[in-house]
Design an enzyme around this catalytic site. Sequence first.
Site: not given
Length: 275
Positions: A112, A133, A204, A206, A218
């Site tokens: 990323c 996004k 991502h 992971e 968040r």
Amino acid sequence: MKQPSLRIGILNLMHDKVDIQERFSKVLQNGPYEVEVDFFYPRSHYTGRPVPDLVQQISQPLDFRKVTEYNAFIITGAPVEQLPFAEITYLEEVHRLIDRLVEQEIPQLYICWGAMAAADYLYGIPKRLLPEKIFGVFPNFRRDPDPLLAGLPDGFLAPHARYAELDIARVAADPRLVINAVTESQRLFSFRACGQKQYFLFSHLEYGRDALLKEYRRERNAHPDIQYLKPQNYFRDPLHMKGPEFSWEHTQRTFFDNWLRSVAEQMTVNQLVKE
């Protein structure tokens, strides 16, 4: 035949450091190889202020002398893709690490923001902000055969979460780079450098089941006055944002197993050359 033991170094630039380290440890250490993972933080990120106790407890300051001890290195994403590179306080340290990895021919996995920073530094391909996004789980389609995608069907699922992207036309036009897969909307999944031990991953992979939900909460909690995009194609009940599905689990396991296999093969080649 006994599988080789691998040492992987990771420069953790993410804010949720405990979660990130747990995720990487899981995907790397639950695979087909015995893997030791060490996490580092950039010293320059804490210039003029103390390093938080938690960061010191779970990771160590980046030490360029130790880089040669690792069979491969990962530079993670970072929640700064909306900022110009010139505003990133630790960018020079990241560049020095990249130089060291290239000099020592250590396999590199950039993820990323880490992939954006490395591509900008190594190949002069700047990042640019997306109109909105890209956030959610999307099918990804092959553009070129790649050993790290072996065992995955065309249209394999993967999570994407970023505000910026490289110019895909610039990447495609660079003879030093090969695009491996993209989303249906032509957002990058990954590309690699020809003849180099460099892989640029924009998903991502992971992330575990709840990571996209945690990211959404968040951001929303940090700026409750902003209407944030909810992760797409992720919940069994999208209306109420319930039942996040781990639909990329097979992609995650396959990709990281393939990557570890490539690292082990490179380690074997290096040993034969030394002999």
